[in-house]
Design a protein around this motif. Sequence first.
Motif: not given
Length: 130
Positions: A21-38
Motif C-alpha cells: 500500500x505504501x508503494x501505491x498510495x504515496x508519491x515517494x512510493x509511486x516514484x520508486x516504480x510507476x513514474x520517473x518523478x512524482x
Amino acid sequence: MEQKVKYELEFPITSSPQLLYQYISTSSGLQEWFADHVNSRGEYFTFNWNGSEEKARLASKKSGEKVKFRWLNDDDTDTEYFFELKIIEHELTKDVSLFVVDFAEEDSQDEAKQLWENQISDLKQVLGSV
C-alpha cells in the motif's frame, strides 16, 4: 478521439498488503516504480515520464486496500478516465495480488497492458518480490 475501453489485470505479488500500500498510495512510493518523478500536493499528483507530464487527482482511497486516480487532462470531457490499484489478499492462503483497472483505446490495449506488466515488474523488484 477514439473511445477508451476499460480493462483489468491481476498480478500476484509476494509482499505484505501494508508494505504494498505504501508503494501505491504515496508519491515517494509511486516514484520508486510507476513514474520517473512524482509530486503530490494534497490530493493532486503530477507524474513525469521521460519529460512527459500527466496530472491526476486521488479520487478515492481505502487505507491498506486501494487507490483510484482520475486523470485531469483527458480531452474527452464526457467520460472521466481513471486507473485504480487494489490489493487483494486471499483469505485462506494469504496470497497477495495487485489488481489494476485502467482504460486504453482498443487498438492500443495490448501496448497498455505490456506497459503495466513492465511497471509491475519494476514494483516487484523494489519490493524484493521477484
